[in-house]
Design an enzyme around this catalytic site. Sequence first.
Site, PDB file in Angstrom:
ATOM      1  N   HIS A 333       5.171  22.825-145.382  1.00  4.01           N
ATOM      2  CA  HIS A 333       5.072  24.286-145.239  1.00  4.01           C
ATOM      3  C   HIS A 333       4.363  24.736-143.968  1.00  4.01           C
ATOM      4  CE1 HIS A 333       6.609  25.898-149.076  1.00  4.01           C
ATOM      5  NE2 HIS A 333       6.158  24.779-149.625  1.00  4.01           N
ATOM      6  N   LYS A 521       0.330  40.147-145.166  1.00  2.00           N
ATOM      7  CA  LYS A 521       0.378  38.694-145.286  1.00  2.00           C
ATOM      8  C   LYS A 521      -1.030  38.146-145.135  1.00  2.00           C
ATOM      9  CE  LYS A 521       3.503  38.484-142.087  1.00  2.00           C
ATOM     10  NZ  LYS A 521       4.580  37.523-142.250  1.00  2.00           N
ATOM     11  N   ARG A 522      -1.186  36.877-145.429  1.00  2.73           N
ATOM     12  CA  ARG A 522      -2.478  36.211-145.300  1.00  2.73           C
ATOM     13  C   ARG A 522      -3.079  36.467-143.910  1.00  2.73           C
ATOM     14  NH1 ARG A 522      -3.222  30.823-144.115  1.00  2.73           N
ATOM     15  NH2 ARG A 522      -0.977  30.521-143.970  1.00  2.73           N
TER      16      ARG A 522
END
Length: 791
Positions: A333, A521-522
């Site tokens: 990932h 998002k993060r």
Amino acid sequence: MEYKEMLKKRMNGYALSSFGKNLDECNINEKNISLAKALMEEIVPLWRESEKKFQGKKRAYYLSSEYLMGRALSNNLINLNIKNEIVSLLEELEIDYKDIEEAEEDAGLGNGGLGRLAACFLDSAATLDYPLTGYGIRYAFGIFEQKFVDGFQVEEADRWLRYGDPWSIEKRDEKVKVRFSDSEIYAVPYDTPIIGYKSKTINTLRLWKSEPLKVFDFEAFNNQKYDLSVKEKNDADNIGKVLYPNDSNDEGKLLRLKQQYFFVSASLQDMVRKYKRQGGNFDDFAKYHAIQLNDTHPTVAIPELMRILTQEEKIDWDKAWKIVIDTFAYTNHTLLAEALEQWPVRLYKSLLPNIFDIIVQINNQLMGELEEKGIYNSAKYEYEIIQHDSIKMAHLAIYGSKSINGVAKIHSDLIKNRELNQWYRIYPERFSNKTNGVTQRRWLLQSNPELAELFTQLLGTDEWIFDLSRLKELEKYVNDENVLKSFLAIKHAKKEQLAAYIKKHEGIVIDPNSIYDILIKRMHEYKRQLLDAFHILDLYYRLKDNPDLDIVPRTFIFGAKAAPGYYRAKSIIKFINDLGRLVNNDKDINNKIKLVFVENYKVSYAERLFPAADISEQISTAGKEASGTGNMKFMMNGAPTIGTYDGANIEIFEEAGEENNFVFGLRVKEIEEIESNYNPHDYYKNIPGLKRVVDSLVDGTFDDKGTGRYAELYDSLLKGANWERPDRYFVLRDFESYRNAQQKINDEYKDRINWARKCWINIANSGKFSSDRTLREYAREIWQIDQTKDK
């Protein structure tokens, strides 16, 4: 008895037995739990029947440290096709369904895309009738509850279990022991049903709770050693306390390692126990088990299965290794070197000495195989699993798996051609791409029912809920102004809903007629929230210089959590919050721009943000984002992307056309060409407006309360820090290109019908990005499992 009356009776029964009250006397949390318990009485028999149809069939098992499931009620009601009945029933009981929805806590057992992808896969597998079981940890607290105090992120416990979890069932009789070098603990399973949409398949998410063998040491307590009397319990509880505990020192690292081994060992023991109970022969283990490693966190499963097979089941090493290879598959990932896990050898030796010995054997075996392939001496170094007193988990995952996949085409290509090229050269057949996807059932049908209804009306069917590629048929309406106006009306309604929610929860009034420009998002430097913030500050300065600047009013919305130990990411959060205070309180700019940083961003908040967005911000440095899944949710809800050539953005541009999105920034190849000679000062000094924006970090415009955070952030852009080169994510280099793309958005948004056409083309071409498509590819090409539909 009529269905509604039966459900009312059950709800009242649960209210009485659980809370000692009649249902009408309960508070909203108690009513929510009573409803869930009543529904579970209906779900569990179906769940048990579903389990029977997969007996004797090959199954897939998903090992993931994260499951960002979100709320269960609405998702379950939609998938059971009973939502309208439940809403009607609650109306009869004078209970507002929205209040019941809001009463449910988000199951925040994840940090971002990794955990949300796992949740989407579970939904898709159940809907498509594939047998997939998820395994993970039942964290006592979610990632954390985010608060903003004077602009700083402050972490508090996310008490998602404060009212209990009515959707899971404790299976104490199926607990297993997990052994470390100095202790043993129990892993107690809690099972949650994963219900397929209009399907009779109900799969299982099994999360393990850590518990001590001895809950209380009475003798120690009697000797007035009170802390010692509960030490074993506290030590066991700590393993399942929170996702990703701070690991800035060895104590934190050991806790993380305990977490990983705990859930992996428990899950493998569970699989082996069930297989043996069914009389399975280990020669055939891989014929019935496909185990997917969701990133490197569960990679210790490879040596753990070797331990079980060789030491407990007394299987020959070579035979056991073949079973392992045929069973495991690994999803990569990340392309970030710092995110590819490496564990200090000393920690493995200390906590898991037996497992370390097995890893040594695996590494020795690998070195021998490399020599057989003609790879000798220093050439073997780049393959070593144990290297410089560290264990490289990605190397272990690749060597111990039959399949390695990336999660977007560019990501998979970079894995093969750059990041893990040495492995691709010797095992090319193991590598493939599986572009991520998201479930349209949560991110369209549940989150945006108004748009979903329009799709069904225009298509004359709701088959798109099962097959998102059917949205391609909507392309014929791309020049139908009535349809485009209907879309714009729905978008405006979703923007009004979001505005009301933000006013209630953030205390900020935003204009639904403005452009909603959303980046959620993060929080990470490579995701470049700082680039977005710099553009906002530049736009603010330009408005101050010229109050008559012709811009469409713009609302910039951020949502992000920074890891508790990630100093610079938390500095960026502080900067954005300070920027919001500056912009939102300046009457001179006449509300032409607003900035909202939503507090405690989570799945239920996201379900309001994606449908309301006009612009999807996907602005990571090219080559750094593996895929992204938020970009897909925005796309299918009709928001064009402003983005770089990175991750799945590229495939979105290919599907919907660059002309219907806003592409900017360096490409991967360009970065490779300039990286070694890049000097951010060339852009800092020469790009109009950029120096003023960057200098705001240190010229007194913003106050970091004496922490030195802004000076450190400034230095990271222009001087570098420690071993880092300056501006390593090319924020200053891409600034002008980004600003130009933002200007193009401003100009094109004014033509509302043409803008709607761009949105519509994105929607019609979003079919590829369903997790149903991704899951089918895993099932057919990696797991080799079959659909089992009810007759």
